[in-house]
Design a protein around this motif. Structure first.
Motif, PDB file in Angstrom:
ATOM      1  N   ASP A 437       0.820  -1.207   0.000  1.00 46.80           N
ATOM      2  CA  ASP A 437       0.000   0.000   0.000  1.00 46.80           C
ATOM      3  C   ASP A 437       0.853   1.256   0.000  1.00 46.80           C
ATOM      4  O   ASP A 437       0.552   2.235  -0.693  1.00 46.80           O
ATOM      5  N   PHE A 438       1.913   1.240   0.800  1.00 41.94           N
ATOM      6  CA  PHE A 438       2.751   2.423   0.968  1.00 41.94           C
ATOM      7  C   PHE A 438       3.447   2.821  -0.323  1.00 41.94           C
ATOM      8  O   PHE A 438       3.562   3.999  -0.651  1.00 41.94           O
ATOM      9  N   THR A 439       3.910   1.834  -1.074  1.00 40.19           N
ATOM     10  CA  THR A 439       4.692   2.113  -2.276  1.00 40.19           C
ATOM     11  C   THR A 439       3.856   2.071  -3.550  1.00 40.19           C
ATOM     12  O   THR A 439       4.205   2.731  -4.531  1.00 40.19           O
ATOM     13  N   PHE A 440       2.752   1.331  -3.530  1.00 32.75           N
ATOM     14  CA  PHE A 440       2.022   1.108  -4.772  1.00 32.75           C
ATOM     15  C   PHE A 440       0.520   1.419  -4.667  1.00 32.75           C
ATOM     16  O   PHE A 440       0.066   2.471  -5.107  1.00 32.75           O
ATOM     17  N   ASN A 441      -0.251   0.504  -4.072  1.00 33.22           N
ATOM     18  CA  ASN A 441      -1.703   0.529  -4.221  1.00 33.22           C
ATOM     19  C   ASN A 441      -2.360   1.831  -3.772  1.00 33.22           C
ATOM     20  O   ASN A 441      -3.166   2.409  -4.508  1.00 33.22           O
ATOM     21  N   LEU A 442      -2.052   2.295  -2.563  1.00 31.11           N
ATOM     22  CA  LEU A 442      -2.723   3.489  -2.073  1.00 31.11           C
ATOM     23  C   LEU A 442      -2.121   4.773  -2.626  1.00 31.11           C
ATOM     24  O   LEU A 442      -2.785   5.815  -2.655  1.00 31.11           O
ATOM     25  N   LEU A 443      -0.880   4.705  -3.082  1.00 36.02           N
ATOM     26  CA  LEU A 443      -0.293   5.867  -3.747  1.00 36.02           C
ATOM     27  C   LEU A 443      -1.040   6.184  -5.046  1.00 36.02           C
ATOM     28  O   LEU A 443      -1.188   7.351  -5.421  1.00 36.02           O
ATOM     29  N   ALA A 444      -1.483   5.148  -5.730  1.00 36.77           N
ATOM     30  CA  ALA A 444      -2.221   5.375  -6.983  1.00 36.77           C
ATOM     31  C   ALA A 444      -3.491   6.172  -6.714  1.00 36.77           C
ATOM     32  O   ALA A 444      -3.817   7.124  -7.436  1.00 36.77           O
ATOM     33  N   ARG A 548      -9.201  -0.624   2.088  1.00 36.44           N
ATOM     34  CA  ARG A 548      -8.318  -0.098   3.141  1.00 36.44           C
ATOM     35  C   ARG A 548      -8.386   1.431   3.210  1.00 36.44           C
ATOM     36  O   ARG A 548      -7.368   2.136   3.230  1.00 36.44           O
ATOM     37  N   GLU A 549      -9.613   1.923   3.275  1.00 37.80           N
ATOM     38  CA  GLU A 549      -9.863   3.359   3.238  1.00 37.80           C
ATOM     39  C   GLU A 549      -9.258   4.070   4.456  1.00 37.80           C
ATOM     40  O   GLU A 549      -8.759   5.202   4.340  1.00 37.80           O
ATOM     41  N   GLU A 550      -9.299   3.439   5.618  1.00 37.73           N
ATOM     42  CA  GLU A 550      -8.735   4.075   6.814  1.00 37.73           C
ATOM     43  C   GLU A 550      -7.229   4.286   6.657  1.00 37.73           C
ATOM     44  O   GLU A 550      -6.696   5.348   6.999  1.00 37.73           O
ATOM     45  N   SER A 551      -6.553   3.287   6.123  1.00 36.36           N
ATOM     46  CA  SER A 551      -5.109   3.412   5.884  1.00 36.36           C
ATOM     47  C   SER A 551      -4.840   4.498   4.851  1.00 36.36           C
ATOM     48  O   SER A 551      -3.908   5.300   4.998  1.00 36.36           O
ATOM     49  N   TYR A 552      -5.664   4.536   3.830  1.00 40.31           N
ATOM     50  CA  TYR A 552      -5.510   5.542   2.777  1.00 40.31           C
ATOM     51  C   TYR A 552      -5.643   6.958   3.342  1.00 40.31           C
ATOM     52  O   TYR A 552      -4.823   7.835   3.060  1.00 40.31           O
ATOM     53  N   GLN A 553      -6.658   7.175   4.144  1.00 42.32           N
ATOM     54  CA  GLN A 553      -6.882   8.498   4.694  1.00 42.32           C
ATOM     55  C   GLN A 553      -5.732   8.914   5.609  1.00 42.32           C
ATOM     56  O   GLN A 553      -5.333  10.094   5.624  1.00 42.32           O
ATOM     57  N   TYR A 554      -5.192   7.973   6.345  1.00 45.67           N
ATOM     58  CA  TYR A 554      -4.067   8.315   7.223  1.00 45.67           C
ATOM     59  C   TYR A 554      -2.841   8.722   6.401  1.00 45.67           C
ATOM     60  O   TYR A 554      -2.196   9.737   6.677  1.00 45.67           O
ATOM     61  N   LEU A 555      -2.517   7.940   5.390  1.00 47.78           N
ATOM     62  CA  LEU A 555      -1.368   8.272   4.542  1.00 47.78           C
ATOM     63  C   LEU A 555      -1.594   9.584   3.801  1.00 47.78           C
ATOM     64  O   LEU A 555      -0.662  10.375   3.627  1.00 47.78           O
TER      65      LEU A 555
END
Length: 564
Positions: A437-444, A548-555
């Motif tokens: 998520d940190f490097t790929f999925n949520l960055l998109a 993983r919306e919560e993780s996304y919002q935090y990042l």
């Protein structure tokens, strides 16, 4: 037999002639096979050796006469494993890998700035075909054009009557292409691998018409480090992607990688890598000028071992690799961290596709088997964010969005949707989820917000075709197998057919043009973000981009604290 000989004698001599193309620097001779002309190993820059080592690439300013572009291009120096670790087995391996004999066998060396051009055999200078410009991945440490033949993609483009020309580029890697630090920043010699790619794009603008390509219809395409590079080309020079008054590319495809928030070239982490290389090359001299002169004068093997004496991609410390593009605030070329450029609107406003594999992080998580508890994982991640005084708090708050259920026998994480299965060690699935998520999925997802606010046509996808693969799931780089037809062309492999259909279609700036009976792929939008999900057997479906919306919002709210 006599009749066959007579038939051959009646054919024009050009029927057997090797394909040739004349450009400013000379005549390039290629070869034909299976309806495709290939021109391989064409030099686009002067050899970056001697005094040109660790300097921006220089254009070729003289003719090379007739060039036989039929051999196997030399790969740029590779960073397979860390050297000079003090651990005997690993150092023996690195000594062998970086020895002159193995370098010769693997066809690696500094004189490597070349590109390949492939086209349908019936193309001529008046064809004006769209161009797919490929940038390979490999963590900015390994890879070459030789691993990515474009024949399968070209055959697919011919079969759907939308033929394309395929170009792939070699660029400097590791400490040859991405060494940073104050000394190199002072002389504007940073991000050399990106500068290599940019010069190759300029070569395409100047020369691809002679091969039958249209320099006004170039789409840049990359995977992993190549995909991050593609994104970087949209923000280089403040988002100005023109050359001699015309855009170098009109569309971009990013597979497994886009923006990567990064500390700049003068930060402690970047300088530490430079100092290590200087020490290992025995170039720890009093002045910056002396140190750089020494690095340029040492022999190739000495510099190779010195450059590769820092932690590599597949190591315990792989969460943050040693070599990758870092912003250089003192240079207009790549001056800001990507998220800053996006927020300021300083990016090329061109149609894009960004997509990922569902389990991007599983491959990288294989190398940290001693992370068995939540505290282990937190301490491991805190190490990578020393620039923030609240690093530990940030990491623990982020990890709280990835529940630690391992003690309950239900480890959450990647490979996703597999319940208690595939947890290689205590924190494997959790680390794999965070890493991906940190490097790929949520960055998109973060990247799309800026594109749609500028009314840029944008599409996104997620690949799940290897769901059920033990430990790895649909892992990072698995898409290459299908994109390049390594398991059979599109008429044999249905996954290849699906991927290549959308790929060739997007070269014409709309992935839906050739979709046939497949569902329409909607553009990404914030109110109803939707991904095209590639499944097994070439099937596709639409899924919401809300995992993983919560993780996304935090990042999203802590981008600058998580620069690497």
């Amino acid at each position: 037999m006599n009749g066959f000989i007579l038939l051959l004698s009646l054919l024009p001599s050009s029927a057997f002639a090797a394909p040739s193309v004349t450009i400013t620097n000379g005549t390039i001779i290629g070869y034909s096979s299976g309806g495709i002309d290939s021109f391989k190993g064409i030099p686009f820059a002067q050899p970056p050796v001697g005094n040109l080592r660790l300097r921006p690439p220089q254009s070729i300013n003289q003719t090379f006469g007739t060039f036989q572009a039929t051999g196997s291009p030399r790969a740029c120096p590779q960073f397979f494993t860390q050297a000079n670790t003090g651990v005997l087995p690993q150092d023996v391996l690195s000594t062998l890998l970086y020895s002159p004999l193995v370098q010769e066998i693997t066809n690696a060396g500094e004189d490597c700035l070349t590109l390949n051009v492939q086209r349908p055999s019936n193309v001529n200078a008046s064809s004006k075909l769209p161009v797919l410009f490929w940038i390979f991945g490999g963590g900015f440490e390994i890879g070459s054009t030789s691993s990515y033949d474009g024949g399968s993609i070209i055959r697919k483009s011919i079969s759907v009557k939308e033929p394309v020309i395929y170009v792939s580029v070699n660029y400097r890697l590791g400490g040859f292409g991405f060494l940073a630090g104050n000394e190199l920043a002072d002389e504007h010699s940073t991000n050399l691998g990106l500068r290599d790619q940019r010069l190759a794009l300029q070569w395409v603008a100047e020369n691809i018409a002679a091969f039958g390509g249209d320099p006004d219809k170039v789409t840049i395409f990359g995977e992993s480090a190549g995909s991050i590079s593609v994104f970087d080309h949209t923000v280089i020079n403040g988002g100005d992607n023109t050359y001699r008054g015309k855009p170098l590319f009109r569309g971009a495809i990013m597979s497994s990688g886009c923006q990567l928030p990064a500390l700049d070239v003068r930060t402690q982490r970047a300088q530490k890598a430079f100092n290590t290389v200087v020490k290992q090359a025995n170039c720890d001299l009093p002045t910056a000028s002396q140190r750089l002169t020494c690095l340029r004068e040492v022999d190739y093997t000495t510099y190779l071992n010195a450059a590769n004496s820092v932690p590599g991609l597949f190591s315990y410390q792989s969460f943050v690799i040693s070599y990758f593009p870092r912003p250089d605030p003192g240079d207009d070329f790549y001056s800001s961290s990507p998220e800053t450029s996006l927020a300021a609107g300083n990016f090329a406003k061109i149609p894009i596709i960004i997509g990922d594999q569902e389990d991007e992080g599983s491959l990288f998580a294989l190398f940290s088997p001693n992370l068995t508890t939540n505290d282990d994982l937190a301490e491991y991640l805190v190490y990578y964010f020393p620039q923030s005084p609240t690093a530990e708090q940030n990491v623990r708050e982020l990890l709280a969005t990835y529940p630690d259920q391992s003690l309950l026998g239900q480890p959450a994480g990647s490979p996703f949707r597999t319940g208690p299965l595939n947890n290689l060690y205590g924190q494997f699935k959790r680390l794999a989820a965070v890493r991906g998520d940190f490097t790929f999925n949520l960055l998109a997802r973060r990247t799309y917000l800026h594109y749609i606010s500028s009314s840029v046509n944008s599409w996104s996808y997620l690949s799940s075709y290897l769901y059920g693969t033990p430990i790895l799931g649909t892992f990072h780089s698995s898409d290459l197998i299908f994109t390049f037809g390594m398991l059979g062309d599109a008429d044999v492999n249905p996954i290849t057919d699906a991927i290549q259909t959308f790929l060739v279609s997007f070269v014409n700036l709309d992935p839906n043009v050739l979709r046939g009976t497949r569902e329409e792929w909607p553009m990404w939008n914030e109110s109803e973000p939707t991904l095209l999900n590639f499944l097994a057997a070439g099937e596709t479906k639409l899924v919401p981009d809300d995992f993983r919306e919560e993780s996304y919002q935090y990042l999203l709210g802590h981008q600058t604290e998580f620069r690497v």
